[in-house]
Enzyme design. Structure first.
Site, PDB file in Angstrom:
ATOM      1  CE  LYS A   6      -4.534   0.873   0.372  1.00 38.92           C
ATOM      2  NZ  LYS A   6      -5.636   0.096  -0.239  1.00 38.92           N
TER       3      LYS A   6
ATOM      4  N   GLY B   5     -21.840   5.653   4.452  1.00 40.65           N
ATOM      5  CA  GLY B   5     -20.942   6.073   3.379  1.00 40.65           C
ATOM      6  C   GLY B   5     -21.541   5.763   2.024  1.00 40.65           C
TER       7      GLY B   5
ATOM      8  N   GLY C 187     -20.353   6.841  -0.995  1.00 37.96           N
ATOM      9  CA  GLY C 187     -19.387   7.254  -1.998  1.00 37.96           C
ATOM     10  C   GLY C 187     -19.295   6.272  -3.140  1.00 37.96           C
ATOM     11  CE  LYS C 188     -13.325   6.153  -5.048  1.00 38.15           C
ATOM     12  NZ  LYS C 188     -11.939   6.149  -5.582  1.00 38.15           N
ATOM     13  CB  VAL C 189     -17.820   1.080  -2.356  1.00 40.31           C
ATOM     14  CG1 VAL C 189     -18.360  -0.316  -2.092  1.00 40.31           C
ATOM     15  CG2 VAL C 189     -16.417   0.993  -2.941  1.00 40.31           C
ATOM     16  N   GLY C 190     -20.448   2.669  -1.776  1.00 36.13           N
ATOM     17  CA  GLY C 190     -21.741   2.660  -1.106  1.00 36.13           C
ATOM     18  C   GLY C 190     -22.924   2.837  -2.042  1.00 36.13           C
TER      19      GLY C 190
END
Length: 360
Positions: free
Chosen positions: A83, A183, A185-188
């Protein structure tokens, strides 16, 4: 290019290598953590975030890179765990020179580390980084990449949630269940679509007004609450943390009314021991690095030439992996997080050992 510092003995963390990168002219300050290359080159995204200190940035990259090693192992990938973090506010300092300088540092590792998107970095950023390094995935479709990796991240979380529902309620569906999504966002937002399509009721929250506006416009049946505290304390069957880490902590867990926790956020357990508290409360926690592996499966598929249907099939198998972990946890009398760790460590040890066999 500026300062390049590396250590091959990062102390008691168990990491193979930690690299500190700095390019003063562009403002780049980054850390790359390689936890393990037992299964292959380390793969993990680059997080661009305004950490309060270098110590906080280092702690995050060490935790995240370790998690990626376990995630990649359980996803069945021939890839190790790594990472990277870029320290700073992406809204203020992100630029082409900074991203390209970062790409040069990634290239200097000679393929030990492949990068991809994470919080604060996007597909367009990967295309810029790729102008300086071959070791980047999560690229745009125009450049032969997979595009938005959150698509299969959400699909994998949904599969893990189906397995958890089967384990708790006997049926691999969320139909009729009330799911709290923290959340959007992009995934939620993709996860919300899958849940509604499966017949679930969804209650959600997000700190970003634009995310709330998107849900109101696209899924008006979703109930919105003020904050995560209200969501956790509400009458829900499943809690899905899909924002930043540490969602399961000493404050939230005692208030939690859900019977299942399955979400996309990384490092959901705030500290060791939380998994036991969840188990003692009768809450089934599916380890985050198991169920949110769809994104890394998607970007890893680029390395051999991206095929969406192949990647989606691999991400669908998260259902089977989650079932196996839950069965193992029951058989061995341990929390699922412990069972998942054991399964990942076993694969890293058994398959990684083969690299000691000389073939030429």
């Amino acid at each position: 290019m500026g300062v390049f510092a590396t250590t091959d003995d990062p102390g008691s963390t168990g990491h193979e290598q930690v690299v500190f990168c700095q390019d003063k002219q562009s403002g780049l300050k980054a850390i790359i953590g390689i936890y393990s290359t037992a299964l292959g080159p380390a793969l993990g995204g680059t997080r661009f975030y305004p950490y309060a200190s270098e110590e906080e940035a280092l702690a995050d990259v060490l935790d995240l890179s370790r998690g990626m090693a376990y995630k990649n192992a359980l996803a069945g990938l021939d890839l190790g765990g790594g990472k990277a973090v870029i320290w700073g506010d992406p809204e203020q300092i992100k630029s082409e020179p900074l991203l390209r300088a970062y790409g040069r540092f990634v290239e200097s590792l000679g393929g030990r580390y492949y990068t991809a998107c994470d919080v604060g970095t996007y597909v367009a950023d990967m295309d810029v980084i790729a102008r300086e390094t071959r070791y980047v995935t999560g690229r745009s479709v125009e450049h032969g990449g997979a595009g938005d990796s959150s698509i299969l991240t959400a699909w994998g979380v949904f599969q893990g949630m189906r397995a958890a529902a089967e384990h708790v309620w006997g049926d691999p569906t969320l139909a009729g269940r009330r799911v709290g999504v923290a959340g959007l966002g992009k995934v939620g937002k993709y996860l919300t679509g899958h849940l509604l399509g499966d017949g679930a009721e969804v209650v959600a929250t997000d700190v970003n007004p634009k995310a709330l506006e998107w849900v109101r416009a696209n899924h008006p049946q979703v109930e919105l609450v003020d904050d995560t505290a209200a969501l956790v304390a509400s009458d829900i069957d499943v809690y899905a943390p899909c924002a930043l880490g540490g969602a399961l902590n000493d404050d939230t867990v005692p208030m939690l009314r859900a019977k299942v926790v399955t979400g996309a956020a990384n490092n959901q357990l705030a500290h060791p021991g939380i998994e036991k508290i969840l188990a003692d409360q009768g809450i089934l926690y599916t380890p985050d690095y198991v169920v949110n592996a769809g994104g890394v499966i998607q970007v890893a598929d680029e390395i051999e030439g991206f095929n969406f249907e192949r990647a989606k099939l691999r991400a669908t198998r998260i259902y089977d992996t989650t079932r196996e972990i839950l069965r193992l946890a029951d058989d061995e009398g341990v929390p699922p997080a412990v069972a998942a760790d054991r399964l990942a460590e076993r694969r890293m040890a058994e398959v990684g050992r083969l690299r000691t066999i000389r073939v030429r």
